[in-house]
Design an enzyme around this catalytic site. Structure first.
Site, PDB file in Angstrom:
ATOM      1  N   ASP A  60      36.965 -44.921 -33.089  1.00 35.84           N
ATOM      2  CA  ASP A  60      35.822 -44.396 -32.354  1.00 35.84           C
ATOM      3  C   ASP A  60      36.217 -42.992 -31.909  1.00 35.84           C
ATOM      4  OD1 ASP A  60      33.932 -45.434 -29.367  1.00 35.84           O
ATOM      5  OD2 ASP A  60      33.797 -43.695 -30.701  1.00 35.84           O
ATOM      6  N   TRP A  90      35.597 -48.654 -23.357  1.00 34.14           N
ATOM      7  CA  TRP A  90      34.232 -48.211 -23.019  1.00 34.14           C
ATOM      8  C   TRP A  90      33.335 -49.430 -22.849  1.00 34.14           C
ATOM      9  CZ3 TRP A  90      29.981 -47.081 -26.896  1.00 34.14           C
ATOM     10  CH2 TRP A  90      28.856 -46.537 -26.250  1.00 34.14           C
ATOM     11  N   LYS A 135      29.394 -35.159 -26.926  1.00 31.14           N
ATOM     12  CA  LYS A 135      30.213 -34.415 -25.970  1.00 31.14           C
ATOM     13  C   LYS A 135      30.695 -33.096 -26.527  1.00 31.14           C
ATOM     14  CE  LYS A 135      30.420 -38.705 -24.369  1.00 31.14           C
ATOM     15  NZ  LYS A 135      30.107 -39.962 -24.924  1.00 31.14           N
TER      16      LYS A 135
END
Ligand SMILES: Cc1[nH+]cc(COP(=O)(O)O)c(/C=N/[C@@H](CC(=O)O)C(=O)O)c1O
Length: 401
Positions: free
Chosen positions: A214, A133, A250
């Site tokens: 993560d 990311w 999300k």
């Protein structure tokens, strides 16, 4: 003249800047496949039903006030977040070995963890996957850690470069921190198998490498919250210590509420309480204490059996829609006879497809077809609908022929 007269203009963010460009495009056929944010079949952002129900309960509850939260955030939210990722029956939770602090979504959880490590951990090097990311490197660098990478993606097989990964982690200095995507690796959509996770875990524990998970897509990858937490739970089960950043952006659609948590699994309850006391010294001068609304929504849903059950159904529906988009895009390219092997579109998992398209092809698709995606060839499948798949397939076909 201004004291900032010589201030250089900063470039747009590689991911969030795609939306800025998309918004400026007047084309009626433009398609935003940049930012990893879920869209419905109608192409609209989605507020989950359970979130609307939870907000109604909160608004109608006159006893709720707008007082400051503690520095560590909403206690219920923290306990429920730890349960969600570690499992309700987690020995670490039963033994009070976990300290959890509410942070500003996934980014905030990563940053607070990074600042804590830079201040209190003897090894200041963190290994992040290549690719990863776009914000990871900056977060850890700004916190004062030295960022290195470990091989992750194999462009030839479009799969995991497990040998390269194990070699790079095998040659990392003992005690180094290792960032791991819990599931739905961003941007590649390639995850280790459970056997590969076991290989990674054994190697890391043998070298005392510190895992920093993560977890930004729990439940979004497979549609199952427990399935998507298996990698984390393997590490916690072995009694070792680890960091876990969680995001509800999300999987609960709370993007703009900035709701997340950092959990640190320790060896003893005493250490966990001392870790919490030091985390408070990191947070207080950073943002003092976290926002109350989003965390209240999450804890309202997680503590209510019916709302939790309904959430799992809505979550599965989002994950399933993305998988349907994968199949439709794959079929559309096959129907066009688009040159190349596109099976990675249906093999990859989570929100993104790492297409393998290069920056020139991406620029062509933006210019000629008004397709907005990150320049590394990543497309957010959540931005697609049955109606827009043909347009994207036409663009990819034109870009590669
Ligand atoms: C792996 C990962 N971790 C953390 C985050 C941060 O999410 P937060 O909103 O702070 O909870 C994101 C967001 N990714 C998408 C959005 C973004 O770039 O901010 C993306 O990759 O498009 C990730 O993809």
């Amino acid at each position: 003249s201004s004291v900032f007269a010589n201030l250089p203009r900063a470039p747009e963010d590689p991911i969030l800047g795609v939306t800025v460009a998309y918004n400026k495009d007047p084309s009626p056929v433009k398609l935003n496949l940049g930012v990893g944010a879920y869209r419905t079949e109608e192409g609209k952002p989605l507020v989950l039903n359970v979130v609307r129900q939870a907000e109604k309960l909160l608004v109608n509850d006159r006893s709720r006030v707008k007082e400051y939260l503690p520095i560590v955030g909403l206690a219920d939210f923290n306990k429920l977040s730890a349960k969600l990722i570690l499992g309700a029956d987690s020995p670490a939770i039963l033994g009070n070995l976990v300290t959890t602090v509410q942070c500003l979504s996934g980014t905030g959880s990563l940053r607070v963890g990074a600042e804590f490590l830079a201040r209190h951990y003897y090894q200041r090097t963190i290994y992040i996957p290549n690719p990863t990311w776009g914000n990871h490197g900056k977060i850890f660098t700004l916190a004062g850690l030295t960022v290195k990478t470990y091989r992750y993606y194999d462009p030839v097989t479009r799969g995991l470069n497990i040998q390269g990964l194990l070699e790079d982690l095998g040659s990392a200095p003992s005690g180094a921190i290792v960032l791991l995507h819990a599931c739905a690796h961003n941007p590649t959509g390639v995850d280790p198998t459970l056997e590969q996770w076991e290989q990674i875990r054994r190697l890391m524990r043998s070298k005392r490498l510190l895992p920093f998970f993560d977890s930004a897509y729990q439940g979004f990858a497979s549609g199952s919250l427990d399935e998507d937490a298996k990698s984390v739970r393997m590490f916690v089960a072995d009694g070792g210590e680890c960091f876990i950043a969680q995001s509800y952006a999300k999987n609960m659609g709370l993007y703009g509420e900035r709701v997340g948590a950092l959990s640190i699994v320790c060896k003893t309850a005493d250490v966990a309480t001392r870790v919490e006391s030091q985390l408070k010294l990191v947070i207080r001068p950073m943002y003092s204490n976290p926002p109350i609304h989003g965390a209240s929504i999450v804890s309202t849903i997680l503590k209510d059996r019916n709302l939790y059950q309904e959430w799992t159904l809505e979550l599965k529906a989002m994950a399933d829609r993305i998988i349907t988009m994968r199949k439709q895009l794959f079929d559309a390219l096959r129907a066009r006879g688009t040159p190349g092997d596109w099976s990675h579109i249906i093999k990859q998992i989570g929100m993104f497809t790492f297409t393998g398209l290069n920056t020139k092809q991406v620029a062509f698709m933006t210019r000629e077809y008004h397709i907005y995606m990150t320049s590394d060839g990543r497309i957010s499948m959540a931005g697609l609908s049955s109606r827009t798949v043909p347009h994207l397939a036409d663009a990819i076909h034109a870009a590669v022929t």
